[in-house]
Design a protein around this motif. Structure first.
Motif, PDB file in Angstrom:
ATOM      1  N   UNK A  61     -69.388 -62.386  18.929  1.00 24.89           N
ATOM      2  CA  UNK A  61     -69.580 -63.829  19.113  1.00 24.89           C
ATOM      3  C   UNK A  61     -70.917 -64.304  18.545  1.00 24.89           C
ATOM      4  N   UNK A  62     -71.916 -63.434  18.554  1.00 22.02           N
ATOM      5  CA  UNK A  62     -73.209 -63.816  17.988  1.00 22.02           C
ATOM      6  C   UNK A  62     -74.026 -62.572  17.687  1.00 22.02           C
ATOM      7  N   UNK A  63     -75.044 -62.760  16.832  1.00 15.65           N
ATOM      8  CA  UNK A  63     -75.928 -61.665  16.485  1.00 15.65           C
ATOM      9  C   UNK A  63     -75.353 -60.763  15.410  1.00 15.65           C
ATOM     10  N   UNK A  64     -75.993 -59.623  15.229  1.00 15.93           N
ATOM     11  CA  UNK A  64     -75.559 -58.656  14.214  1.00 15.93           C
ATOM     12  C   UNK A  64     -75.880 -57.253  14.707  1.00 15.93           C
ATOM     13  N   UNK A  65     -75.342 -56.273  14.019  1.00 17.17           N
ATOM     14  CA  UNK A  65     -75.589 -54.900  14.427  1.00 17.17           C
ATOM     15  C   UNK A  65     -74.924 -53.895  13.514  1.00 17.17           C
ATOM     16  N   UNK A  66     -75.020 -52.641  13.936  1.00 19.15           N
ATOM     17  CA  UNK A  66     -74.448 -51.549  13.155  1.00 19.15           C
ATOM     18  C   UNK A  66     -73.836 -50.564  14.144  1.00 19.15           C
ATOM     19  N   UNK A  67     -72.621 -50.085  13.854  1.00 23.31           N
ATOM     20  CA  UNK A  67     -71.937 -49.166  14.765  1.00 23.31           C
ATOM     21  C   UNK A  67     -71.491 -47.901  14.050  1.00 23.31           C
ATOM     22  N   UNK A  68     -71.410 -46.814  14.822  1.00 24.57           N
ATOM     23  CA  UNK A  68     -70.857 -45.558  14.337  1.00 24.57           C
ATOM     24  C   UNK A  68     -69.462 -45.417  14.918  1.00 24.57           C
ATOM     25  N   UNK A  69     -68.459 -45.276  14.064  1.00 25.14           N
ATOM     26  CA  UNK A  69     -67.070 -45.160  14.528  1.00 25.14           C
ATOM     27  C   UNK A  69     -66.866 -43.795  15.184  1.00 25.14           C
ATOM     28  N   UNK A  70     -66.371 -43.819  16.446  1.00 27.45           N
ATOM     29  CA  UNK A  70     -66.155 -42.571  17.186  1.00 27.45           C
ATOM     30  C   UNK A  70     -64.689 -42.322  17.524  1.00 27.45           C
ATOM     31  N   UNK A  71     -63.871 -43.375  17.505  1.00 29.15           N
ATOM     32  CA  UNK A  71     -62.435 -43.215  17.785  1.00 29.15           C
ATOM     33  C   UNK A  71     -61.649 -44.213  16.945  1.00 29.15           C
ATOM     34  N   UNK A  72     -60.506 -43.772  16.456  1.00 31.14           N
ATOM     35  CA  UNK A  72     -59.637 -44.654  15.672  1.00 31.14           C
ATOM     36  C   UNK A  72     -58.186 -44.489  16.129  1.00 31.14           C
ATOM     37  N   UNK A  73     -57.349 -45.460  15.746  1.00 36.02           N
ATOM     38  CA  UNK A  73     -55.901 -45.356  15.968  1.00 36.02           C
ATOM     39  C   UNK A  73     -55.519 -45.126  17.411  1.00 36.02           C
ATOM     40  N   UNK A  74     -54.704 -44.107  17.651  1.00 36.16           N
ATOM     41  CA  UNK A  74     -54.166 -43.819  18.988  1.00 36.16           C
ATOM     42  C   UNK A  74     -55.235 -43.428  20.000  1.00 36.16           C
TER      43      UNK A  74
END
Length: 892
Positions: free
Chosen positions: A211-224
């Protein structure tokens, strides 16, 4: 593996990634092979023939199928014996089977639709990722575990992950957690292991929004393996269990079929012995006997019941649609009426899921937002904001932080306008310091010609300390604010400072006031909750909100009396199944509920014998909605997944509509009882008459056309009109019908037996002894007419299930009155004009008077019995009251 309690360095090493450079292409290929692609695995589709076979196994359809086989076999036998057969009834039953199977197949496509809707959340979504040190644009399906994703305001998050860095980053997680306020995100490790989803402030989840701001994430789970994927696993399968109504009809069908078969075997054995003793035991005799026994079974089995149930439910589906309740699963029409517990989400269901300013305090007074506010507050509401509101009136759409949008909407209401940008554009923004969870305030500096004005808003405990207030003033304001906070309302404080140079240090602010903000309870919910209590229905609120907010809302609605009735989901998760059942007897609110917690509670309540409805609007509600006896989704603000999964969709998002659906459902159940009472009485009287005739070796009392006309009355429009009875005034004062309670109660069974035996015996006596003294050539007509008229008069008895006289509501069901008058006149026409086709003779006026008089006795006897019952009940009630008064006087 949990990630909120792990460092970013540990996780990036584990997934062969780098927080600055992202995944290398070699590591990308390794992770794709190890963790798969970012898609939800769709369950294997069931083939059309398998789905048809499954649909045919439904209890009501099995009864229909059994009726069709018997009717078809009977008519085949008749055809080979005499060349005469009536296949019209067979085709009617076959059509009902095809119609029911078609409706079932159409409705049960909802699970697949729900799954596709869940997958479509990410359709065509593209994200910014860092790979090999370069920023690249990739599709959501190409996102891999270990990817570093850049987040900006307005982005959809397409995988679960750990925050690497954030700048005023706020995420809307309401669809997943039920938390109505956007959550501030940081990269700080959370040491505690058991942390609810809504409190994992260093993690982000697929299906949510920035909704606001910014950032950076590390993907730890995908899909199922994402939180959304776990929900998808619960939605992909089929709900195998039957509804309470289906179970009751299944049980009833088994009992009736067993009685019919046992009676047929008894008649077959007695008649076979009789034939053997008379020396007539041969193929032709046994074949005739076998056909007679099949007719007995047909007479016992209510083959019209499934069709009438389907038609009755369908008619009420149409009625409920007009009341803003769209029924997607036919049996849900009745099951809603049997509901004993409603498990409701809070955000978007009990509350509006729209942050609103309910009051503004300035100049020492708390005022409603419809009143005009001070100029400096207007500046703070409009200029100290990065949000926007588009559209007019009810069509307004919020863009940006929910709290800031609420403030803009408050300005529009107080100014009685739909436009705010001209006011914002009057001021030049010199500097802006965004809100952060560390500082807990936001400031914007605007130019006012010869000076600059710093507008400040934020948490009361921070803003008040920056203001030029005495200790007494600050304490008074704090006490006022705490009264709102105890009611789970948010309070934002405002202040300003005018400066005449560029030196911004050691600034003292002037206090301007505060705004009270909340996600308001829907107006109709208060009455709906009170109505549910009156109807004996328990309300349990399962919310993703914190314990304080959950308790405050529940107490205002009188769902709870004390905080002891509120628990956190983590406490529920630690309990065994038996401990959970015991706990559910004492609690009414579960805070910080996850989708799996809600699902477990629903299953526990069902195992306790409760009929459970679940209402909700978010993705987090979908598993519980699917596995409830009745799943109810919000139609306007509900997610597509939830609407596709639900049995009922509320077209007006009103909780009050749930109670209207309950009232309709209860009336449907009682109307089905009326029909069953009528049809089983017809079946029993026919069974007695035909059985005795068969045992005595008499000819079959009714021919094919007569049986066809009897079936029209039993299964056609006359019987169907019993399903059109309107709800009684006290319907919502009754307790819910228990899941294991038979649809035919003891009192109802006694009525069936008494009336059925009475009708059967009277017709049998006329057949054997002609006690009406009708001319010989009119005896068949008299027996046929007696049977028809007995059923017509008894149908009026069946309108009242209790002890109330039918004459008090005789004119309410006008359709029934006109239908029965039409049937009577048509029967007169059959007897007097079409008699040759039916193998009977016209009757004289005297015979008509006799048959009408005798058949009306069933109505008179019923009314007398109910009168006696009412008198006895009234006397017992008076005795009880007198006894209680004597005890009170004695104690006094």
């Amino acid at each position: 593996m949990t990630v909120h309690d792990k460092s970013v360095k540990f996780l990036s090493d584990r997934f062969n990634s780098n927080v600055d450079k992202g995944l290398s292409f070699s590591a990308l290929n390794v992770n794709l092979k190890k963790y798969g692609r970012n898609v939800l695995t769709e369950k294997k589709k069931e083939g059309i023939f398998s789905r048809i076979f499954t649909a045919l196994k439904e209890p009501m359809l099995l009864i229909l199928l059994f009726g069709f086989i018997i009717a078809f076999g009977t008519n085949i036998g008749k055809f080979f014996k005499s060349g005469d057969a009536d296949f019209l009834e067979c085709f009617g039953i076959l059509f009902a089977i095809i119609l029911s199977v078609g409706i079932t197949l159409f409705m049960e496509g909802s699970s697949q639709k729900a799954f596709k809707a869940l997958n479509s959340i990410y359709d065509n979504v593209q994200v910014k990722a860092i790979r090999d040190g370069k920023i690249v644009i990739i599709r959501q399906t190409d996102v891999a575990v270990g990817d570093v994703i850049l987040l900006e305001s307005g982005d959809k998050i397409v995988a679960d992950g750990r925050i690497i860095e954030s700048s005023s980053l706020r995420i809307d997680e309401s669809a997943l957690t039920g938390e109505s306020v956007a959550v501030s995100k940081t990269n700080a490790i959370i040491e505690k292991n058991n942390v609810p989803l809504a409190e994992r402030t260093n993690c982000v989840y697929s299906g949510t929004f920035v909704t606001s701001g910014s950032g950076k994430m590390l993907v730890t789970s995908i899909g199922d393996h994402t939180e959304i994927g776990k929900i998808a696993g619960e939605l992909g399968g089929k709900k195998e269990e039957f509804s309470p109504l289906q179970l009751k009809l299944n049980k009833l069908g088994k009992v009736i079929s067993t009685v019919g078969i046992i009676t047929a075997i008894f008649v077959f054995v007695i008649s076979a012995i009789k034939l053997y003793m008379l020396g007539e035991f041969g193929f032709d005799g046994v074949q005739d006997l076998f056909l007679s026994c099949i007719i007995l079974i047909v007479a016992a089995v209510p083959e019209g019941l499934p069709t009438i149930v389907a038609v009755s439910l369908a008619l009420n589906m149409i009625k409920l649609a007009k009341e803003n309740a769209l029924i997607k699963k036919m049996t849900a029409t009745e099951t809603t009426g049997a509901v004993s517990v409603i498990c409701s989400d809070k955000t978007g269901t009990i509350t509006e899921n729209k942050m609103k300013v309910t009051a503004v305090s300035f100049e020492g007074k708390l005022k409603p937002i419809k009143d005009s506010i001070s100029e400096v507050l207007k500046e703070n509401f409009i200029c100290n904001s990065t949000a926007d509101v588009e559209g007019k009136g009810r069509g307004r759409k919020n863009k940006g932080n929910a709290t800031e949008c609420a403030l803009i909407n408050a300005y529009l209401i107080s100014e009685k306008t739909d436009e705010y940008l001209s006011f914002r554009n009057r001021f030049k923004v010199v500097q802006r310091e965004p809100f952060s969870s560390d500082k807990k305030y936001m400031s914007t500096t605007i130019s006012l010609g010869d000076r600059k004005r710093i507008l400040l808003k934020g948490a009361p405990e921070i803003v008040l300390l920056k203001c030029n207030l005495s200790l007494n003033e600050r304490e008074k304001i704090t006490r006022d604010i705490e009264t709102h906070q105890r009611e789970a309302k948010r309070v934002i404080c405002f202040a300003h400072s005018d400066v005449f140079d560029d030196i911004m240090s050691d600034i003292t602010y002037a206090y301007d006031g505060y705004a009270v903000i909340e996600d308001p309870i829907r107006k109709e919910v208060f009455k709906a909750v009170a109505d549910s209590k009156r109807a004996g229905i328990k309300i349990k609120m399962l919310t993703g909100d914190n314990l304080v907010t959950a308790f405050a809302i529940a107490k205002r609605l009188r769902i709870v009396d004390s905080v002891e009735q509120v628990v956190l989901a983590e406490e529920i998760d630690r309990l065994s199944d038996e401990e959970l059942k015991e706990k559910l007897l004492k609690i009414n609110v579960v805070a910080r509920s996850t989708p799996m917690t809600k699902l477990r509670i629903v299953r526990a309540l069902k195992s306790m014998g409760e009929v459970v409805a679940v209402t909700g609007d978010g993705i987090n509600d979908a598993p519980a909605i699917k596995h409830a006896d009745v799943g109810i989704a919000m139609g306007i603000n509900g997610s597509e997944i939830t609407k596709e999964t639900a049995d009922v969709v509320l077209l007006d998002d009103s909780f009050a509509t749930v109670m209207r659906a309950v009232s309709f459902g209860r009336n449907v159940y009682r109307n089905l009882q009326r029909f069953i009472l009528f049809q089983l009485t017809v079946n029993l009287s026919a069974l007695i008459f035909i059985t005795v005739c068969a045992v005595l070796g008499l000819d079959s009392p009714f021919n094919t056309f007569q049986l066809l006309w009897i079936n029209v009355i039993m299964d056609g429009p006359p019987a169907l009109t019993l399903g059109l009875e309107k709800a009684s005034d006290n319907l919502m004062d009754l307790k819910p019908i228990k899941r294991d309670k038979s649809i035919v109660g003891v009192k109802m069974l006694l009525r069936i037996m008494f009336t059925g035996v009475f009708i059967g015996v009277v017709i049998l006596l006329q057949h054997l002894f002609n006690f009406l003294k009708v001319p010989f050539n009119q005896t068949k007509s008299a027996i046929f007419t007696l049977f028809i008229l007995f059923q017509l008069f008894n149908a009026f008895n069946c309108r009242e299930l209790g002890a109330r006289s039918i004459f008090k509501s005789i004119g309410k069901n006008k359709v029934m009155l006109w239908t029965f008058l039409g049937v009577f006149l048509l029967h007169v026409f059959i007897v007097q004009v079409g008699y040759k086709i039916f193998g009977i003779s016209p009757m004289s006026l005297a015979t008509w008077v006799k048959t009408v008089s005798v058949s009306s006795i069933v109505l008179v006897f019923s009314e007398l019995a109910k009168l006696v019952f009412r008198v006895i009940t009234r006397k017992n009630r008076q005795k009880t009251l007198i006894g209680e008064q004597k005890i009170l006087v004695g104690n006094h």
